[in-house]
Structure formats: C-alpha cells, structure tokens
Write an enzyme that holds these catalytic residues in place. Sequence first.
Site, PDB file in Angstrom:
ATOM      1  N   SER A 133      -2.621 -10.965   4.497  1.00 36.29           N
ATOM      2  CA  SER A 133      -2.507 -10.089   5.679  1.00 36.29           C
ATOM      3  C   SER A 133      -3.672  -9.111   5.767  1.00 36.29           C
ATOM      4  CB  SER A 133      -1.157  -9.369   5.726  1.00 36.29           C
ATOM      5  OG  SER A 133      -0.808  -8.872   4.479  1.00 36.29           O
ATOM      6  N   ASP A 171      -5.834  -3.935  -1.352  1.00 31.17           N
ATOM      7  CA  ASP A 171      -6.065  -5.211  -0.661  1.00 31.17           C
ATOM      8  C   ASP A 171      -7.196  -5.087   0.363  1.00 31.17           C
ATOM      9  OD1 ASP A 171      -3.815  -5.664  -2.116  1.00 31.17           O
ATOM     10  OD2 ASP A 171      -2.471  -5.907  -0.415  1.00 31.17           O
TER      11      ASP A 171
HETATM   12  C1  GLA Z   1       0.371  -5.171  -3.174  1.00 26.85           C
HETATM   13  C2  GLA Z   1      -0.086  -3.939  -2.395  1.00 26.85           C
HETATM   14  C3  GLA Z   1      -1.288  -3.269  -3.080  1.00 26.85           C
HETATM   15  C4  GLA Z   1      -1.010  -3.009  -4.556  1.00 26.85           C
HETATM   16  C5  GLA Z   1      -0.472  -4.271  -5.222  1.00 26.85           C
HETATM   17  C6  GLA Z   1      -0.030  -4.030  -6.646  1.00 26.85           C
HETATM   18  O1  GLA Z   1      -0.613  -6.160  -3.131  1.00 26.85           O
HETATM   19  O2  GLA Z   1      -0.439  -4.326  -1.094  1.00 26.85           O
HETATM   20  O3  GLA Z   1      -1.613  -2.085  -2.416  1.00 26.85           O
HETATM   21  O4  GLA Z   1      -0.132  -1.939  -4.712  1.00 26.85           O
HETATM   22  O5  GLA Z   1       0.644  -4.806  -4.516  1.00 26.85           O
HETATM   23  O6  GLA Z   1      -1.109  -3.672  -7.438  1.00 26.85           O
END
Ligand code: GLA
Length: 383
Positions: A125, A169
Amino acid sequence: MTNVINNFKKLFNGNPLFSVVTPGRVDLMGSHTDYNHGYVVTMPVDLKIECAFAPCEGDILTLHSCNLDTLVKINVTDGAQIEGDNWGKYVSAVVKVLLDEGYALKAFNGSFCSSIPIGSGLSSSAALEATVNAILGKVSGFEIDKKNSALLTQKAENVYVGVNCGILDQYSVIFGEKHKVIKLDCRELTHTLVSWPKNIMVAICNTNKPRTLHGSEYDERRAQCEEAVAVFAKMDSNIKALRDVSIEFFNMHKDKLSDKARKRAEFIIQENDRTHELEAALTNGDVDKLKDIFARSFNGAKDLFEISNDAMVHMYKAMSTATGVVASRQAGAGFGGCMVSLVYADKLEDFKKDVIKTYKDLTGIECVVYGVHTEQGTHIENI
Ligand code: GLA
C-alpha cells in the site's frame, strides 16, 4: 515496463508519456521500532510497482491495476472515488492529503502492475501511495522532496485510510538506493546507507497465511509501548519514547510496568540495539554474527512482542534448516505475511526448494520464496 505500456495503449487509446517505479520493502532489523522513534535497517526491494501514465483533460483520474484487472476513478478536486475497486481508497487518500496541503491537482490516466504480494508485509500500500503521489506531482507541475513525500503519504494512510502505521514503509519505498540497505532513524527522519556483502542475498518467504487481527493487534502494541513510556517519563522527563530508554534503566525500573507493557518495552529496547549490532556486523563483514542477531530478533518477536503465529514458527523452522541459510527472522508487522532470510547467493535455489518442501510438510501450505535485490526508491522516467 512493456506490459504496462501495452495495457495503457489498449485502455486509453494513446501513448503513455512517463513511467514510474516504486519498490516494496523488507525490514532486516527493527520490528515495531519506527513508532517508538527508534531505528530500522530496511531494504527497498525489486518486488515493485511499475506504472505507465500520461496527463489527461478534466478532473477525473483513471488508474488501472493489471493484477486485479480493475480500475478506479477519482475526482482530483475533492478526492472522491467515482468508480472502482476497494484499492481506490489509497489513491483517494493521497489526493485528499495533497489537496489539504493546498496543491492544485491535475488528472491523469495510468496503468500499473505490481509484483509486491498484496497485504503480506512488504508495503504494497505504501508503494501505491508513493506512486500516486509522484504521478500527481509530475502531471500537476510541482515537486515535493522525498522526506515530505514520505510524511504526506504516511499521513494519507493514517488519516484517510485509517491505518495507524509509522514512517517505515513510506520512507523506505521513497528513499531506496541500489546496492545499499538503509539504516533509518525514525525520530530524525534521516538515514545512513549500509553496504551489502556481495555473496549474500536476501530471500523473502511468504507464509501465504493471511494476516489475522492485524489492525487491532497493531494498535494494541502501540498502546502498550506508550503505556511503558508514560510510566518511565514520570521518572525521567527526557524519556519521550522507548528509544530514549537504555536497557540498564529498563532493568532497574521494569517492575513498575504491567506484564504486557514490560514485555513489549523489553523487546523494543533490545530490537533497537540490534539495529546497531546489525549495522556494525554488515559494515565489518562479520557474517558469523548475523545468525544470532536475527535469531534473538525472532525469539523476542515471538515471546515478548507476541506478533508471531503458528505459520511463522513453522516458516522459521523451514528457513533456519534450509541449505545455504545465514540468518532468519520475521518481517513487517508480523501476524503472518512474509518473513526474511539472508542466504549465500550461490545456494539460493537449494534454499528455495528446501523451504518450500519443509513448510509444506509442516503446514500443508504452498509457500512462495523470492530472491530479491535492492531497488531505487520511487523514480519517474520519460517513455
Ligand atoms: C507495519 C507498519 C510500519 C511498522 C511495521 C513494523 O509495516 O506499517 O510502520 O510499524 O509494521 O515494524
């Protein structure tokens, strides 16, 4: 890219003018450290989105996904989704955030294909959000720097998609560089590049087990970390996040925390330290240390942060016993989805075969293993 160019031509009866590529990402160390203002060693990978696009007349953008063969139509003057599939919410969220910032947006036609498995912890996403953000800037005639692009697309996800994720991300998929992994400082929003040993590859192993209860469990972990911070902050006003807590301070005061908050905090403090350990091991070429650093991360994620499930435990076994493996751990938020191993490059095919077989024997599930390379963050080119 040929594929998306041909799709564009068929759908829109014209030629695309630009292409944009955005990688997915896999974290190599630092689970759930991002919203604790800590560090993450993260790798943008060549499982990616490729999109061909061109500006168009009017106020409605049209974006097509070749994976699902569906399209979405969004009004660029208010972000409303006029038509299309559920994934339109990510597109609409980015439009809304840019409008909130005061940008005047122009419409476009686009067609994309993604090799990032959807919803399995590799930032599918965030990659879509970063792609849409880049396209809107290009067709509307403005440029947002990388850091603000990461912050705005994170805001799109937080405010308009309703997922309370950290910065990991969006930052990773925008800032990626070839041949390097990123050590991200989630408080300062800066990073250093860590070089990668040539003989080791990264393998992503998809448990193919849909993530369950992911959203609510994620929010719960965040709340438990905040609970620990609130207790520690009363003892030391310099403590604003778990990043500010040393293991010595934690050990001295841990009995003041609830059972859950204590386990969560212990994991985060240790996991954050492991990002420094991993950086040092990679920089010094200490391959022998990797297995233990990764194993401690997986065991902490399982026993302290409790983001593991049966599929992940079986996958860990399959990965750790496979030919050529160097080190293995969880990836993403946990609760299923993808996991990650470091593997000797010349043993990758044997590793894949072994993991697929052992995991099938243990679970009855057919898994997928991808050997991945580093990839440059979101970038636009002329076609
Ligand atoms: C998901 C969230 C990130 C992070 C990871 C764990 O991917 O979107 O922001 O917190 O989990 O590290």
